[in-house]
Design an enzyme around this catalytic site. Structure first.
Site, PDB file in Angstrom:
ATOM      1  N   SER A  53     151.641 -50.428 -18.850  1.00  0.00           N
ATOM      2  CA  SER A  53     151.939 -49.564 -19.992  1.00  0.00           C
ATOM      3  C   SER A  53     151.041 -48.336 -19.944  1.00  0.00           C
ATOM      4  CB  SER A  53     151.708 -50.320 -21.297  1.00  0.00           C
ATOM      5  OG  SER A  53     151.745 -49.391 -22.361  1.00  0.00           O
ATOM      6  N   HIS A  86     156.028 -48.673 -17.772  1.00  0.00           N
ATOM      7  CA  HIS A  86     156.401 -48.946 -19.169  1.00  0.00           C
ATOM      8  C   HIS A  86     155.881 -47.795 -20.036  1.00  0.00           C
ATOM      9  CE1 HIS A  86     157.557 -51.572 -22.517  1.00  0.00           C
ATOM     10  NE2 HIS A  86     156.463 -51.139 -23.136  1.00  0.00           N
ATOM     11  N   ASP A 139     155.722 -46.248 -23.798  1.00  0.00           N
ATOM     12  CA  ASP A 139     155.846 -46.594 -25.213  1.00  0.00           C
ATOM     13  C   ASP A 139     156.024 -45.346 -26.057  1.00  0.00           C
ATOM     14  OD1 ASP A 139     155.428 -49.509 -25.337  1.00  0.00           O
ATOM     15  OD2 ASP A 139     153.522 -49.019 -24.377  1.00  0.00           O
ATOM     16  N   MET A 197     156.387 -43.920 -29.768  1.00  0.00           N
ATOM     17  CA  MET A 197     156.118 -44.295 -31.176  1.00  0.00           C
ATOM     18  C   MET A 197     156.244 -43.062 -32.059  1.00  0.00           C
ATOM     19  SD  MET A 197     152.759 -46.605 -30.606  1.00  0.00           S
ATOM     20  CE  MET A 197     152.672 -47.877 -29.343  1.00  0.00           C
ATOM     21  N   HIS A 236     160.307 -47.831 -23.905  1.00  0.00           N
ATOM     22  CA  HIS A 236     160.327 -48.742 -25.053  1.00  0.00           C
ATOM     23  C   HIS A 236     160.249 -47.901 -26.326  1.00  0.00           C
ATOM     24  CE1 HIS A 236     157.827 -52.058 -27.352  1.00  0.00           C
ATOM     25  NE2 HIS A 236     159.021 -51.854 -27.896  1.00  0.00           N
ATOM     26  N   MET A 277     159.917 -47.309 -30.049  1.00  0.00           N
ATOM     27  CA  MET A 277     159.466 -47.892 -31.328  1.00  0.00           C
ATOM     28  C   MET A 277     159.642 -46.790 -32.360  1.00  0.00           C
ATOM     29  SD  MET A 277     156.193 -49.856 -29.769  1.00  0.00           S
ATOM     30  CE  MET A 277     156.303 -48.876 -28.297  1.00  0.00           C
ATOM     31  N   MET A 310     158.153 -58.947 -28.206  1.00  0.00           N
ATOM     32  CA  MET A 310     156.797 -58.467 -28.468  1.00  0.00           C
ATOM     33  C   MET A 310     155.880 -59.675 -28.681  1.00  0.00           C
ATOM     34  SD  MET A 310     156.792 -55.134 -28.327  1.00  0.00           S
ATOM     35  CE  MET A 310     155.052 -55.037 -28.744  1.00  0.00           C
ATOM     36  N   GLY A 332     148.143 -50.523 -28.375  1.00  0.00           N
ATOM     37  CA  GLY A 332     147.705 -51.276 -27.209  1.00  0.00           C
ATOM     38  C   GLY A 332     146.436 -52.039 -27.555  1.00  0.00           C
ATOM     39  N   GLY A 333     146.065 -52.969 -26.698  1.00  0.00           N
ATOM     40  CA  GLY A 333     144.772 -53.643 -26.836  1.00  0.00           C
ATOM     41  C   GLY A 333     144.698 -54.716 -27.903  1.00  0.00           C
ATOM     42  N   ASP A 361     155.668 -58.236 -23.972  1.00  0.00           N
ATOM     43  CA  ASP A 361     154.886 -57.014 -24.160  1.00  0.00           C
ATOM     44  C   ASP A 361     153.840 -57.207 -25.243  1.00  0.00           C
ATOM     45  OD1 ASP A 361     153.978 -54.432 -24.468  1.00  0.00           O
ATOM     46  OD2 ASP A 361     155.901 -53.571 -25.089  1.00  0.00           O
ATOM     47  N   GLY A 376     149.064 -53.284 -20.531  1.00  0.00           N
ATOM     48  CA  GLY A 376     148.353 -52.020 -20.717  1.00  0.00           C
ATOM     49  C   GLY A 376     146.885 -52.179 -20.435  1.00  0.00           C
ATOM     50  N   SER A 377     146.142 -52.676 -21.422  1.00  0.00           N
ATOM     51  CA  SER A 377     144.683 -52.762 -21.266  1.00  0.00           C
ATOM     52  C   SER A 377     144.252 -53.630 -20.101  1.00  0.00           C
ATOM     53  CB  SER A 377     144.022 -53.297 -22.541  1.00  0.00           C
ATOM     54  OG  SER A 377     144.905 -53.370 -23.589  1.00  0.00           O
TER      55      SER A 377
HETATM   56  C1  DX5 Z   1     152.512 -51.960 -28.165  1.00  0.00           C
HETATM   57  C2  DX5 Z   1     153.212 -51.496 -26.919  1.00  0.00           C
HETATM   58  C3  DX5 Z   1     152.719 -52.126 -25.692  1.00  0.00           C
HETATM   59  C4  DX5 Z   1     151.254 -51.867 -25.405  1.00  0.00           C
HETATM   60  C5  DX5 Z   1     150.760 -52.990 -24.553  1.00  0.00           C
HETATM   61  O1  DX5 Z   1     153.231 -51.538 -29.272  1.00  0.00           O
HETATM   62  O2  DX5 Z   1     154.606 -51.766 -26.984  1.00  0.00           O
HETATM   63  O3  DX5 Z   1     153.513 -51.775 -24.573  1.00  0.00           O
HETATM   64  O4  DX5 Z   1     151.018 -50.642 -24.777  1.00  0.00           O
HETATM   65  O5  DX5 Z   1     149.399 -52.850 -24.407  1.00  0.00           O
HETATM   66  P1  DX5 Z   1     148.446 -54.106 -24.146  1.00  0.00           P
HETATM   67  O6  DX5 Z   1     148.864 -54.712 -22.858  1.00  0.00           O
HETATM   68  O7  DX5 Z   1     147.080 -53.489 -24.125  1.00  0.00           O
HETATM   69  O8  DX5 Z   1     148.638 -55.063 -25.300  1.00  0.00           O
HETATM   70 ZN    ZN Z   2     155.809 -51.491 -25.107  1.00  0.00          ZN
END
Ligand code: DX5
Ligand code: ZN
Length: 219
Positions: free
Chosen positions: A7, A31, A33, A35, A64, A66, A139, A146-147, A177, A199-200
């Site tokens: 991500s 990936h 994101d 938002m 993705h 959101m 999800m 993230g994180g 995810d 992501g992280s």
């Molecule tokens: C959260 C995102 C994820 C996020 C995942 O809303 O959809 O894709 O970036 O990050 P990690 O792996 O750090 O949870």
């Molecule tokens: Zn995502």
């Protein structure tokens, strides 16, 4: 086979090209994101960033959404280079739109269409769309940041969804995810996940390539 989708939300935006090239070398998908500050209480990035990544990416882009009213932006994300687009079932329902119609319009653009749900939406709500999707996004944290910490109830949700997919003789992969890392990837794969967003655990790792390989596992 497991696909790993780092991500980009957790990438180093000051040196994005470096991270894009690393993903090209070691992962399976990007990936991205998106938002909007309304569907989720956070803003991320939009078309200019997706287009810039598309110029250097040699792997498919998994976008993705959101956002509220995802149907308004599908064509632009397809033009920006998206190969996969998922949107949230909750967003379509709140907007009063038919998710099946949005799935159809994504596919009509030659893009793989996915339906996403947050951890508080019963997986059974996806059942009416199983024949209509190319993939499903479960999800494992609440969408927005993230994180966050992985929610363990996700295993059971994936098992239930996978059982129904198999019962119908379908083949739509489940993407997971949120909080995915080398420590939970095997159990998620056993439950039935095939696409792993991380992501992280990738970008904050000392060795991102090794983290991707560990999430992919050996099967
Ligand atoms: C959260 C995102 C994820 C996020 C995942 O809303 O959809 O894709 O970036 O990050 P990690 O792996 O750090 O949870
Ligand atoms: Zn995502």
């Amino acid at each position: 086979m497991r696909l790993v989708a780092p991500s980009i939300l957790s990438a180093d935006f000051l040196h994005l090209e470096k991270d894009v090239l690393m993903v090209n070398r070691h992962a399976d998908l990007f990936h991205l994101d998106i938002m909007d500050g309304t569907f989720v209480p956070n803003l991320s990035f939009g078309f200019p960033v997706v287009e810039a990544i598309a110029k250097k990416a040699t792997l498919p882009l998994d976008v993705h959404l959101m956002i509220v009213h995802p149907e308004k932006y599908i064509e632009r994300f397809a033009k920006a280079g998206a190969n996969y687009i998922s949107f949230h079932l909750e967003a379509a329902q709140d907007d009063g739109n038919d998710p099946a119609e949005i799935l159809r319009s994504i596919k009509a653009l030659g893009v793989k269409a996915g339906l996403a749900i947050d951890p508080d939406v019963p997986v059974e709500e996806l059942f009416p769309y199983l024949e209509k999707v190319d993939f499903l996004l479960i999800m494992s944290v609440f969408a927005g940041f993230g994180g966050q910490k992985f929610i363990p109830e996700t295993y059971g949700r994936i098992l239930t969804l996978k059982a129904e997919i198999q019962r119908r003789g379908l083949h739509c992969p489940i993407e997971v995810d949120g909080g995915v890392d080398p420590g939970n990837a095997d159990a998620l794969a056993q439950a039935g996940a095939e696409m792993f967003v991380a992501g992280s655990s990738v970008f904050k790792a000392e060795d991102p390539a090794a983290a991707i390989a560990a999430i992919r596992g050996c099967n």
